[in-house]
Design an enzyme around this catalytic site. Structure first.
Site, PDB file in Angstrom:
ATOM      1  N   GLU A  52       0.830  -1.207   0.000  1.00  0.00           N
ATOM      2  CA  GLU A  52       0.000   0.000   0.000  1.00  0.00           C
ATOM      3  C   GLU A  52       0.867   1.260   0.000  1.00  0.00           C
ATOM      4  O   GLU A  52       0.550   2.236  -0.669  1.00  0.00           O
ATOM      5  CB  GLU A  52      -0.963   0.017   1.197  1.00  0.00           C
ATOM      6  CG  GLU A  52      -2.093  -0.999   1.099  1.00  0.00           C
ATOM      7  CD  GLU A  52      -3.052  -0.725  -0.065  1.00  0.00           C
ATOM      8  OE1 GLU A  52      -3.012   0.379  -0.645  1.00  0.00           O
ATOM      9  OE2 GLU A  52      -3.834  -1.625  -0.415  1.00  0.00           O
ATOM     10  N   TYR A 135      -6.355   6.362   4.554  1.00  0.00           N
ATOM     11  CA  TYR A 135      -6.612   5.294   3.584  1.00  0.00           C
ATOM     12  C   TYR A 135      -5.816   4.028   3.946  1.00  0.00           C
ATOM     13  O   TYR A 135      -6.372   2.923   4.017  1.00  0.00           O
ATOM     14  CB  TYR A 135      -6.256   5.738   2.146  1.00  0.00           C
ATOM     15  CG  TYR A 135      -6.126   4.525   1.256  1.00  0.00           C
ATOM     16  CD1 TYR A 135      -7.271   3.823   0.864  1.00  0.00           C
ATOM     17  CD2 TYR A 135      -4.878   4.019   0.897  1.00  0.00           C
ATOM     18  CE1 TYR A 135      -7.180   2.667   0.118  1.00  0.00           C
ATOM     19  CE2 TYR A 135      -4.769   2.861   0.155  1.00  0.00           C
ATOM     20  CZ  TYR A 135      -5.926   2.188  -0.230  1.00  0.00           C
ATOM     21  OH  TYR A 135      -5.818   1.030  -0.951  1.00  0.00           O
ATOM     22  N   ASP A 153      -9.509   4.425  -2.066  1.00  0.00           N
ATOM     23  CA  ASP A 153      -8.426   4.892  -2.940  1.00  0.00           C
ATOM     24  C   ASP A 153      -9.047   5.430  -4.234  1.00  0.00           C
ATOM     25  O   ASP A 153     -10.273   5.542  -4.345  1.00  0.00           O
ATOM     26  CB  ASP A 153      -7.417   3.756  -3.214  1.00  0.00           C
ATOM     27  CG  ASP A 153      -8.021   2.653  -4.074  1.00  0.00           C
ATOM     28  OD1 ASP A 153      -9.227   2.680  -4.362  1.00  0.00           O
ATOM     29  OD2 ASP A 153      -7.256   1.739  -4.470  1.00  0.00           O
TER      30      ASP A 153
END
Ligand code: SF4
Length: 370
Positions: A52, A135, A153
């Site tokens: 990520e 996020y 996202d």
């Protein structure tokens, strides 16, 4: 689709049945990504976190080789924590946005020291870690630990805006998108649900040509029903990127070593190596003023052309100068000015040199070798 047909469409609001269809689609169509575990296996928080962080502002294709290289070298968060920051920055070189690499290292160190090498499981705790924003915290909590939360996202943002036909332009619409996304998160498989939305956005609900006919959300999708899918999400017009200018000095010793300088730890490209350069200003410095900042009192040749690089917030244009330092040069030309060191050209790949500076060196050497 005709206007009459649109008005007659008995469109249901997206709900549990929509989610069910999406999860069924995910079970057969999910992307095979290196950080995902096989179906039924427990997801690994370290791999999810690493991917990520790497994926911010970058594509899956660009990230994949870096992800494999990091895992080979640092298979656990504790191993990454014990690595030297310079090694991590060098391994990151080419991925850009180097603050992420510095925070990655800091975050690994915090997890090793304060959490005994185990990722905290809640979004709230994850948010306290360096480099982990809302996020990423939600993505790790949902995917690795099954928390009922909605990471949003760019792909998910697009799908949700279309599914509910949200018209408010981004970025102002972000809280609204998050609120709508949260209404859908199921009690079971929240991590799969998040990944299913990501995959749908990447492969079906694509920015320009969404494939509504094959989409599992189509029966409930308001944008598709209204024929406005490709127009969403709306975006506020972007401010124009300002220009900045600078001068860069490539010193090359005849034995093939290049003079590089370490940038200050804080700020853009923090801690990375650079070709010694002037500050980057909104207007080009006069040549005489710029040359007085050269790192060595050598014979500097202006290299024809310039190097242009686009950062998120500005466009940079660098004029490049080259000095070839002969082997029999006076000792002060072989000196290493403040924060500088000579590095053999053949070893540059292993150093934390950002792609902008690689471009600058290549620009100067191409001219020299021409
Ligand atoms: Fe996107 Fe079309 Fe699916 Fe709606 S139906 S979510 S617009 S691909």
């Amino acid at each position: 689709m005709s206007t009459v047909a649109q008005k007659q469409l008995p469109l249901r609001p997206a709900g549990p049945a929509t989610v069910e269809r999406l999860l069924r689609w995910y079970d057969t169509e999910r992307r095979d990504l290196p950080w995902r575990t096989a179906e039924g296996d427990r997801p690994d928080a370290y791999r999810i976190w690493l991917s990520e962080i790497m994926l911010q502002q970058t594509t899956v294709k660009a990230v994949t080789p870096y992800f494999h290289a990091f895992l080979r070298r640092w298979p656990t968060v504790k191993k990454l924590a014990s690595a030297d920051l310079d090694e991590v920055l060098a391994a990151w070189a080419g991925l850009g946005y180097y603050t992420r690499a510095r925070n990655l290292h800091k975050c690994a160190a915090t997890i090793a020291a304060d959490y005994n090498g185990r990722f905290p499981r809640t979004e709230k705790e994850l948010l306290k870690l360096p480099g982990i924003g809302p996020y990423t915290a939600a993505a790790i909590a949902a995917i690795a630990f099954g928390a009922r939360t909605a990471p949003v996202d760019g792909n998910i943002e697009r799908v949700v805006c279309r599914l509910f036909a949200l018209q408010l332009p981004l970025p102002a619409a972000k809280p609204e998108v998050k609120r709508f996304a949260e209404t859908l998160v199921p009690a079971s498989r929240p991590g799969d649900f998040a990944q299913a939305l990501m995959d749908l956005g990447a492969t079906v609900c694509t920015p320009k040509r969404p494939s509504c006919l094959t989409c599992p959300l189509q029966p409930d999708c308001h944008a598709s029903a209204k024929g406005i899918a490709a127009e969403l999400p709306r975006r506020a017009p972007k401010a124009e990127r300002p220009n900045r200018y600078g001068h860069a000095f490539v010193a090359l010793r005849e034995d093939g070593q290049v003079l590089l300088r370490r940038r200050p730890d804080a700020g853009l490209l923090g801690g990375m190596l650079e070709v010694p350069s002037t500050d980057w200003k909104p207007a080009m410095l006069a040549v005489g003023t710029a040359r007085r900042t050269a790192p060595l009192d050598a014979e500097w040749w202006p290299v024809p052309g310039s190097v242009i690089h686009t950062f998120t917030h500005f466009r940079l244009e660098l004029c490049v100068y080259l000095a070839v330092v002969p082997l029999e040069a006076s000792p002060n030309l072989w000196a290493e000015p403040d924060r500088c060191r000579w590095i053999p050209r053949r070893k540059l790949d292993a150093e934390a040199v950002p792609s902008l500076m690689r471009k600058v060196i290549a620009h100067a050497l191409k001219w020299k070798d021409a």
